[in-house]
Design a protein around this motif. Structure first.
Motif, PDB file in Angstrom:
ATOM      1  N   ARG A   1      15.500  11.880  11.838  1.00  0.00           N
ATOM      2  CA  ARG A   1      15.541  11.274  13.175  1.00  0.00           C
ATOM      3  C   ARG A   1      16.936  10.753  13.535  1.00  0.00           C
ATOM      4  NH1 ARG A   1       9.928   7.717  13.247  1.00  0.00           N
ATOM      5  NH2 ARG A   1       8.513   9.477  13.445  1.00  0.00           N
TER       6      ARG A   1
ATOM      7  N   GLN B   1       6.119   7.960  -1.573  1.00  0.00           N
ATOM      8  CA  GLN B   1       5.940   7.955  -0.111  1.00  0.00           C
ATOM      9  C   GLN B   1       7.146   7.332   0.590  1.00  0.00           C
ATOM     10  OE1 GLN B   1       2.109   5.929  -0.166  1.00  0.00           O
ATOM     11  NE2 GLN B   1       1.114   7.756   0.635  1.00  0.00           N
TER      12      GLN B   1
ATOM     13  N   ARG C   1       8.314 -13.388  11.442  1.00  0.00           N
ATOM     14  CA  ARG C   1       7.429 -13.740  12.546  1.00  0.00           C
ATOM     15  C   ARG C   1       8.222 -14.528  13.590  1.00  0.00           C
ATOM     16  NH1 ARG C   1       3.010 -16.470   8.786  1.00  0.00           N
ATOM     17  NH2 ARG C   1       4.903 -16.858   7.612  1.00  0.00           N
ATOM     18  N   PRO C   2       7.657 -14.704  14.790  1.00  0.00           N
ATOM     19  CA  PRO C   2       8.389 -15.425  15.826  1.00  0.00           C
ATOM     20  C   PRO C   2       8.878 -16.788  15.323  1.00  0.00           C
ATOM     21  CG  PRO C   2       6.444 -14.394  16.757  1.00  0.00           C
ATOM     22  CD  PRO C   2       6.362 -14.174  15.275  1.00  0.00           C
TER      23      PRO C   2
ATOM     24  N   SER D   1       9.897  -8.347   8.239  1.00  0.00           N
ATOM     25  CA  SER D   1       8.556  -8.919   8.434  1.00  0.00           C
ATOM     26  C   SER D   1       8.601 -10.295   9.077  1.00  0.00           C
ATOM     27  CB  SER D   1       7.829  -9.009   7.082  1.00  0.00           C
ATOM     28  OG  SER D   1       7.612  -7.730   6.552  1.00  0.00           O
TER      29      SER D   1
ATOM     30  N   LYS E   1       9.777   9.967   0.755  1.00  0.00           N
ATOM     31  CA  LYS E   1       9.468  10.953   1.790  1.00  0.00           C
ATOM     32  C   LYS E   1       9.815  10.384   3.182  1.00  0.00           C
ATOM     33  CE  LYS E   1       5.926  13.998   1.160  1.00  0.00           C
ATOM     34  NZ  LYS E   1       4.563  14.545   1.175  1.00  0.00           N
ATOM     35  N   TRP E   2       9.514   9.107   3.394  1.00  0.00           N
ATOM     36  CA  TRP E   2       9.789   8.489   4.694  1.00  0.00           C
ATOM     37  C   TRP E   2      11.288   8.341   4.943  1.00  0.00           C
ATOM     38  CZ3 TRP E   2       6.453   8.383   8.449  1.00  0.00           C
ATOM     39  CH2 TRP E   2       6.760   7.665   9.605  1.00  0.00           C
TER      40      TRP E   2
ATOM     41  N   ARG F   1       0.822  -1.212   0.000  1.00  0.00           N
ATOM     42  CA  ARG F   1       0.000   0.000   0.000  1.00  0.00           C
ATOM     43  C   ARG F   1       0.860   1.268   0.000  1.00  0.00           C
ATOM     44  NH1 ARG F   1      -2.731  -3.537  -1.194  1.00  0.00           N
ATOM     45  NH2 ARG F   1      -4.778  -4.182  -0.414  1.00  0.00           N
TER      46      ARG F   1
ATOM     47  N   HIS G   1       5.873  -3.300   3.016  1.00  0.00           N
ATOM     48  CA  HIS G   1       4.660  -3.212   2.208  1.00  0.00           C
ATOM     49  C   HIS G   1       3.888  -1.942   2.570  1.00  0.00           C
ATOM     50  CE1 HIS G   1       5.630  -7.444   1.577  1.00  0.00           C
ATOM     51  NE2 HIS G   1       4.741  -7.490   0.603  1.00  0.00           N
ATOM     52  N   LEU G   2       4.343  -1.268   3.618  1.00  0.00           N
ATOM     53  CA  LEU G   2       3.751  -0.012   4.061  1.00  0.00           C
ATOM     54  C   LEU G   2       4.868   1.021   4.208  1.00  0.00           C
ATOM     55  CD1 LEU G   2       1.279  -1.101   6.907  1.00  0.00           C
ATOM     56  CD2 LEU G   2       0.699  -0.435   4.565  1.00  0.00           C
ATOM     57  N   VAL G   3       4.488   2.275   4.116  1.00  0.00           N
ATOM     58  CA  VAL G   3       5.461   3.363   4.111  1.00  0.00           C
ATOM     59  C   VAL G   3       6.424   3.288   5.299  1.00  0.00           C
ATOM     60  CG1 VAL G   3       5.717   5.874   4.196  1.00  0.00           C
ATOM     61  CG2 VAL G   3       3.805   4.862   2.934  1.00  0.00           C
ATOM     62  N   SER G   4       5.856   3.158   6.494  1.00  0.00           N
ATOM     63  CA  SER G   4       6.667   3.301   7.698  1.00  0.00           C
ATOM     64  C   SER G   4       7.572   2.104   7.962  1.00  0.00           C
ATOM     65  CB  SER G   4       5.768   3.546   8.912  1.00  0.00           C
ATOM     66  OG  SER G   4       4.879   2.463   9.084  1.00  0.00           O
ATOM     67  N   ALA G   5       7.475   1.080   7.139  1.00  0.00           N
ATOM     68  CA  ALA G   5       8.312  -0.107   7.364  1.00  0.00           C
ATOM     69  C   ALA G   5       9.667  -0.005   6.672  1.00  0.00           C
ATOM     70  CB  ALA G   5       7.578  -1.349   6.878  1.00  0.00           C
TER      71      ALA G   5
END
Lengths: 145, 220
Positions: free
Chosen positions: B32, B21, B148-149, B146, B24-25, B16, B173-177
């Protein structure tokens, strides 16, 4: 008590949304399914044996119900805001009676209108993100953009 | 330099995030105090030779490279340095590609195919040691954002057992990742061909975003 209005002007990219904890109890899921489908036949959403026979660990929360919870994460965080878009990917099933964490993060602010974009997540107690997605929220602005 | 070697934009059906984007992130991460120099778009089962991000990259001082993530008989593989010769020889949309043939074709076409998230349940190399000749595997994706345990442990076990070199990628799969896991290269990388060269030569390691704070650099 009414939460204070959250204004577009006060938001910064990278702001956290939540987290909040939510568990969908089995009776809550049954109530939702009754309204949603008007059908009380056993399905993977409502009945443990049916869910297990389909290879699931237990009855699962309908996707549209989890979307409602994600929506509430956003609208409770931003009272006065309007959810303009929610688009999610269901990566794994959400089980009844498990405490999940819903959270989000602001990823963008529009230049020409008071709208923000967010990533949203629903994760299980082990930290696995079962649902991911993005949302757009229209917020009140203090002045003209 | 720090590159995220595994990202998906909206060109992949389950992402997504747009490339703009992500860029930009990257700016947010830099403000930061984290270090990130660029990323590789590894869309699922496809490669677009025509799409060009050079202006976006130049305007924002972010290296944007292109690769692909393919479905094979031995789990998912990341392919870097994709050439027209390779896409002519290999059907990227096929979900059951022979991993050994893919690695050979990639090598012969100047590319490299690297097992993605090798510890992943269902689609990681860990589950596919079935007697096939996997001697061409030299590098695997060690850190995946991504995971998983249990999956990181399986990846580490593979690496320990076979002595693989390890990369890092967010699998965003997302901006903040984006940037949550990356690869630190000792030498500069400026294009896909150099990326392949560096991956074949060594001189890189997997890092997490928090390892990139200036002055702090932990080994994985």
């Amino acid at each position: 008590m009414t939460s204070p209005t959250l204004y577009f002007d006060d938001i910064e990219i990278g702001d956290d949304i939540g987290p909040i904890e939510r568990a969908v109890t089995h009776p809550q899921a049954l109530d939702f399914i009754a309204v949603w489908t008007g059908d009380d036949r056993p399905t993977r959403f409502s009945d443990r044996d049916t869910a297990v026979s389909e290879g699931l660990a237990g009855p699962i929360v309908p996707g549209i119900m989890t979307m409602a919870f994600i929506s509430s994460l956003l609208t409770e965080w931003a009272p006065g805001g309007k959810l303009a878009m929610l688009d999610v990917v269901f990566r794994q099933v959400v089980l009844h009676d498990v405490q999940h964490t819903l959270s989000g993060i602001v990823t963008d602010k529009a230049d020409d209108r008071p709208e923000i974009q967010c990533d949203v997540f629903l994760q299980d107690p082990q930290g696995t993100r079962l649902i991911i997605g993005k949302a757009a929220l229209e917020l009140p602005a203090k002045g003209d953009l | 330099m720090y590159l995220d070697l595994h990202t998906h934009s909206v060109s992949s059906d389950d992402s997504r995030a747009t490339v703009e984007q992500y860029v930009k992130w990257v700016g947010v991460l830099r403000r930061r105090g984290w270090q990130i120099d660029g990323f590789v778009l590894t869309e699922h089962r496809k490669f677009d030779h025509d799409v060009d991000y050079s202006t976006l990259a130049r305007d924002n001082d972010v290296l944007i490279l292109k690769g692909s993530e393919l479905d094979t008989s031995h789990g998912h593989f990341l392919v870097y340095g994709v050439t027209e010769e390779l896409t002519d020889r290999v059907d990227f949309s096929h979900v059951g590609l022979d991993a050994v043939c893919l690695m050979r074709a990639a090598d012969e076409c100047g590319a490299i195919a690297v097992p993605a998230h090798p510890g992943r349940f269902g689609v990681g190399l860990y589950e596919y040691y079935d007697g096939a000749d996997l001697s061409a595997v030299r590098v695997v994706e060690r850190l995946n954002g991504s995971n998983r345990p249990g999956e990181q442990e399986r990846a580490e076990e593979l690496i320990q057992r076979h002595g693989y070199a390890g990369t890092g990628g967010s699998d965003a799969h997302l901006v903040s990742a984006i940037g949550t896991c990356m690869t630190r290269f000792d030498q500069e990388v400026s294009n896909e061909a150099e990326l392949v060269e560096r991956l074949k030569a060594g001189g890189f390691r997997a890092v997490r975003l928090e390892d990139t704070a200036r002055g702090g650099d932990c080994d994985h």
